[in-house]
Design a protein around this motif. Structure first.
Motif, PDB file in Angstrom:
ATOM      1  N   GLN A  40       0.820  -1.206   0.000  1.00 42.73           N
ATOM      2  CA  GLN A  40       0.000   0.000   0.000  1.00 42.73           C
ATOM      3  C   GLN A  40       0.859   1.263   0.000  1.00 42.73           C
ATOM      4  OE1 GLN A  40      -2.749  -0.203   3.225  1.00 42.73           O
ATOM      5  NE2 GLN A  40      -3.604  -2.153   2.542  1.00 42.73           N
ATOM      6  N   TYR A  41       2.129   1.127   0.370  1.00 48.76           N
ATOM      7  CA  TYR A  41       3.018   2.275   0.434  1.00 48.76           C
ATOM      8  C   TYR A  41       3.742   2.458  -0.896  1.00 48.76           C
ATOM      9  CZ  TYR A  41       2.311   1.991   5.455  1.00 48.76           C
ATOM     10  OH  TYR A  41       1.747   1.950   6.693  1.00 48.76           O
ATOM     11  N   ASN A  42       4.043   3.695  -1.225  1.00 46.19           N
ATOM     12  CA  ASN A  42       4.782   3.996  -2.449  1.00 46.19           C
ATOM     13  C   ASN A  42       6.251   4.211  -2.093  1.00 46.19           C
ATOM     14  OD1 ASN A  42       5.333   4.576  -5.097  1.00 46.19           O
ATOM     15  ND2 ASN A  42       4.750   6.716  -4.930  1.00 46.19           N
ATOM     16  N   LEU A  43       6.891   3.143  -1.628  1.00 42.35           N
ATOM     17  CA  LEU A  43       8.291   3.204  -1.232  1.00 42.35           C
ATOM     18  C   LEU A  43       9.164   2.647  -2.347  1.00 42.35           C
ATOM     19  CD1 LEU A  43       7.916   1.804   2.385  1.00 42.35           C
ATOM     20  CD2 LEU A  43       8.152   4.200   1.708  1.00 42.35           C
ATOM     21  N   ARG A  44      10.415   3.075  -2.375  1.00 42.05           N
ATOM     22  CA  ARG A  44      11.343   2.566  -3.395  1.00 42.05           C
ATOM     23  C   ARG A  44      11.484   1.054  -3.315  1.00 42.05           C
ATOM     24  NH1 ARG A  44      16.312   6.527  -2.440  1.00 42.05           N
ATOM     25  NH2 ARG A  44      15.014   8.318  -2.059  1.00 42.05           N
ATOM     26  N   SER A  45      11.562   0.517  -2.108  1.00 36.50           N
ATOM     27  CA  SER A  45      11.718  -0.930  -1.977  1.00 36.50           C
ATOM     28  C   SER A  45      10.488  -1.675  -2.459  1.00 36.50           C
ATOM     29  CB  SER A  45      12.048  -1.328  -0.549  1.00 36.50           C
ATOM     30  OG  SER A  45      11.493  -0.462   0.366  1.00 36.50           O
ATOM     31  N   VAL A  46       9.321  -1.101  -2.294  1.00 32.27           N
ATOM     32  CA  VAL A  46       8.094  -1.722  -2.789  1.00 32.27           C
ATOM     33  C   VAL A  46       8.077  -1.673  -4.311  1.00 32.27           C
ATOM     34  CG1 VAL A  46       5.582  -1.515  -2.855  1.00 32.27           C
ATOM     35  CG2 VAL A  46       6.784  -1.297  -0.693  1.00 32.27           C
ATOM     36  N   ARG A  47       8.480  -0.549  -4.882  1.00 30.58           N
ATOM     37  CA  ARG A  47       8.542  -0.455  -6.346  1.00 30.58           C
ATOM     38  C   ARG A  47       9.564  -1.443  -6.908  1.00 30.58           C
ATOM     39  NH1 ARG A  47       8.248   5.223  -5.112  1.00 30.58           N
ATOM     40  NH2 ARG A  47      10.463   5.427  -5.555  1.00 30.58           N
ATOM     41  N   ALA A  48      10.691  -1.611  -6.230  1.00 29.08           N
ATOM     42  CA  ALA A  48      11.691  -2.588  -6.661  1.00 29.08           C
ATOM     43  C   ALA A  48      11.127  -4.003  -6.578  1.00 29.08           C
ATOM     44  CB  ALA A  48      12.952  -2.466  -5.817  1.00 29.08           C
ATOM     45  N   TYR A  49      10.364  -4.294  -5.533  1.00 26.23           N
ATOM     46  CA  TYR A  49       9.730  -5.605  -5.390  1.00 26.23           C
ATOM     47  C   TYR A  49       8.773  -5.869  -6.557  1.00 26.23           C
ATOM     48  CZ  TYR A  49       6.390  -9.097  -3.829  1.00 26.23           C
ATOM     49  OH  TYR A  49       5.572 -10.190  -3.772  1.00 26.23           O
ATOM     50  N   LEU A  50       7.974  -4.871  -6.913  1.00 23.74           N
ATOM     51  CA  LEU A  50       7.017  -5.034  -8.011  1.00 23.74           C
ATOM     52  C   LEU A  50       7.733  -5.252  -9.333  1.00 23.74           C
ATOM     53  CD1 LEU A  50       4.401  -2.349  -6.962  1.00 23.74           C
ATOM     54  CD2 LEU A  50       4.200  -4.835  -6.775  1.00 23.74           C
ATOM     55  N   LEU A  51       8.842  -4.579  -9.549  1.00 27.31           N
ATOM     56  CA  LEU A  51       9.628  -4.805 -10.771  1.00 27.31           C
ATOM     57  C   LEU A  51      10.222  -6.216 -10.775  1.00 27.31           C
ATOM     58  CD1 LEU A  51      11.405  -1.361 -11.084  1.00 27.31           C
ATOM     59  CD2 LEU A  51       9.808  -2.357 -12.735  1.00 27.31           C
ATOM     60  N   LYS A  52      10.682  -6.659  -9.620  1.00 26.14           N
ATOM     61  CA  LYS A  52      11.239  -8.015  -9.518  1.00 26.14           C
ATOM     62  C   LYS A  52      10.186  -9.058  -9.856  1.00 26.14           C
ATOM     63  CE  LYS A  52      11.267 -10.134  -5.585  1.00 26.14           C
ATOM     64  NZ  LYS A  52      10.925 -11.489  -5.242  1.00 26.14           N
ATOM     65  N   GLU A  53       9.001  -8.869  -9.321  1.00 25.52           N
ATOM     66  CA  GLU A  53       7.926  -9.821  -9.588  1.00 25.52           C
ATOM     67  C   GLU A  53       7.458  -9.751 -11.039  1.00 25.52           C
ATOM     68  OE1 GLU A  53       6.817 -12.373  -7.776  1.00 25.52           O
ATOM     69  OE2 GLU A  53       8.487 -11.808  -6.484  1.00 25.52           O
ATOM     70  N   ALA A  54       7.435  -8.558 -11.614  1.00 30.14           N
ATOM     71  CA  ALA A  54       7.023  -8.418 -13.014  1.00 30.14           C
ATOM     72  C   ALA A  54       7.993  -9.137 -13.935  1.00 30.14           C
ATOM     73  CB  ALA A  54       6.924  -6.944 -13.389  1.00 30.14           C
ATOM     74  N   PHE A  55       9.263  -9.186 -13.552  1.00 29.21           N
ATOM     75  CA  PHE A  55      10.258  -9.844 -14.405  1.00 29.21           C
ATOM     76  C   PHE A  55      10.011 -11.341 -14.522  1.00 29.21           C
ATOM     77  CE2 PHE A  55      14.325 -11.762 -15.461  1.00 29.21           C
ATOM     78  CZ  PHE A  55      14.636 -11.045 -16.608  1.00 29.21           C
ATOM     79  N   GLN A  56       9.312 -11.933 -13.578  1.00 24.60           N
ATOM     80  CA  GLN A  56       9.058 -13.372 -13.620  1.00 24.60           C
ATOM     81  C   GLN A  56       8.273 -13.787 -14.860  1.00 24.60           C
ATOM     82  OE1 GLN A  56      10.659 -15.487 -11.632  1.00 24.60           O
ATOM     83  NE2 GLN A  56      11.584 -13.600 -10.866  1.00 24.60           N
ATOM     84  N   PHE A  57       7.516 -12.845 -15.460  1.00 18.93           N
ATOM     85  CA  PHE A  57       6.787 -13.154 -16.692  1.00 18.93           C
ATOM     86  C   PHE A  57       7.740 -13.452 -17.847  1.00 18.93           C
ATOM     87  CE2 PHE A  57       3.501 -10.748 -14.406  1.00 18.93           C
ATOM     88  CZ  PHE A  57       2.480 -11.680 -14.476  1.00 18.93           C
TER      89      PHE A  57
END
Length: 99
Positions: A40-57
């Motif tokens: 729910q937070y717009n933190l750099r580490s959260v954005r990095a996590y979302l990019l990491k997960e998106a790469f799994q595709f």
């Protein structure tokens, strides 16, 4: 986190390192709810996590063309939301043609 702490917010990332590194399918129920709170937070580490997960595709592509298209888009998105200039230079170096 230093900025949030200075503004009087509670430290939301405390003890969440492995939570962000762990694959979602390996999370316990308690970890899943904690991760949902963090997202729910717009933190750099959260954005990095979302990019990491998106790469799994990327690993699901069979066609080299579509895998390349995905990788180009992912790298562009990553460079735009990079946490630091060194991240951008690392990505540029890794995708640049080698002589």
């Amino acid at each position: 986190m230093k900025e949030l702490k200075a503004k009087g917010y509670e430290p939301v990332l405390t003890k969440s390192r492995w939570l962000l590194l762990k694959r979602p399918e390996h999370l316990t129920d308690a970890q899943e709810s904690r991760l949902a709170e963090l997202l729910q937070y717009n933190l750099r580490s959260v954005r990095a996590y979302l990019l990491k997960e998106a790469f799994q595709f990327f690993w699901g592509y069979v066609s080299p063309y579509w895998a390349g298209q995905f990788l180009d888009g992912w790298c562009t998105k990553t460079m735009r939301s990079a946490n630091s200039p060194s991240c951008c230079s690392l990505i540029r170096f890794s995708i640049s043609p080698r002589a």
